[in-house]
Design a protein around this motif. Sequence first.
Motif, PDB file in Angstrom:
ATOM      1  N   LYS A 110       0.723  -1.147   0.176  1.00  0.00           N
ATOM      2  CA  LYS A 110      -0.033   0.008  -0.069  1.00  0.00           C
ATOM      3  C   LYS A 110       0.860   1.122  -0.070  1.00  0.00           C
ATOM      4  O   LYS A 110       2.106   1.001   0.569  1.00  0.00           O
ATOM      5  N   ASP A 150      -1.693   8.192  -0.634  1.00  0.00           N
ATOM      6  CA  ASP A 150      -1.860   9.524  -1.457  1.00  0.00           C
ATOM      7  C   ASP A 150      -2.842  10.477  -0.996  1.00  0.00           C
ATOM      8  O   ASP A 150      -4.150  10.547  -1.320  1.00  0.00           O
ATOM      9  N   VAL A 191      -3.610   3.635  -1.215  1.00  0.00           N
ATOM     10  CA  VAL A 191      -3.766   2.958  -2.393  1.00  0.00           C
ATOM     11  C   VAL A 191      -3.128   1.723  -2.578  1.00  0.00           C
ATOM     12  O   VAL A 191      -1.884   1.664  -2.007  1.00  0.00           O
ATOM     13  N   GLU A 236      -0.696   0.448  -9.564  1.00  0.00           N
ATOM     14  CA  GLU A 236      -1.813   1.107  -8.519  1.00  0.00           C
ATOM     15  C   GLU A 236      -3.108   0.671  -8.780  1.00  0.00           C
ATOM     16  O   GLU A 236      -3.635   0.712  -9.790  1.00  0.00           O
ATOM     17  N   GLU A 266      -7.288   0.418  -8.224  1.00  0.00           N
ATOM     18  CA  GLU A 266      -8.595   1.270  -8.240  1.00  0.00           C
ATOM     19  C   GLU A 266      -8.949   0.874  -6.926  1.00  0.00           C
ATOM     20  O   GLU A 266      -8.859  -0.097  -6.257  1.00  0.00           O
ATOM     21  N   ASP A 267      -9.916   2.047  -6.624  1.00  0.00           N
ATOM     22  CA  ASP A 267     -10.552   1.676  -5.367  1.00  0.00           C
ATOM     23  C   ASP A 267     -11.975   1.265  -5.583  1.00  0.00           C
ATOM     24  O   ASP A 267     -13.106   2.086  -5.870  1.00  0.00           O
TER      25      ASP A 267
END
Length: 158
Positions: free
Chosen positions: A31, A34, A39, A54, A56-57
């Motif tokens: 992780k 940011d 992230v 990286e 996505e959420d």
Amino acid sequence: MKKLILLCIVLFSAFSLAGCASAKSGGDGGKRTDGGKVVEIMYIYINGNKLKAELEDNSSASALTAVLKEKDIVYIADDYGRFEKVGNLGFNLPTNDKPTSTTAGDVVLYQGNSLCLYYGENSWTFTRIGRIVGYSSSEINTLLGAGNGSQTVTLSLK
């Protein structure tokens, strides 16, 4: 007094550098922060390269991360349409499909069970999983072995 001030400056600098070193070393367990937002980071091993992505959420990336916490994922990816490497994961993930335009470096879930690593552009309805970071479009093309046929891909949190 001057020695005390100098000592404070040295200690402050040492602690600051130590914080920077741990953030860059990847000691954060997959992780990064940011602007206060966490992230998730995934690593893609392909064609002898380790690429950082990286995530996505969304529920799709979260489900993929849950699998990766248990084990690495290995699959075969093939060139398709002269713009992506695509391969079947062997299991389904939840989808969050939206009309999406891709560029080199995008990592996309297609039909819930195939992962696409883009080295070109495309537009379709699918789920964005993440993005390979730190490389130009040209570098991504080379790193993914664009046009060079089948590649073994390993996804990992390490």
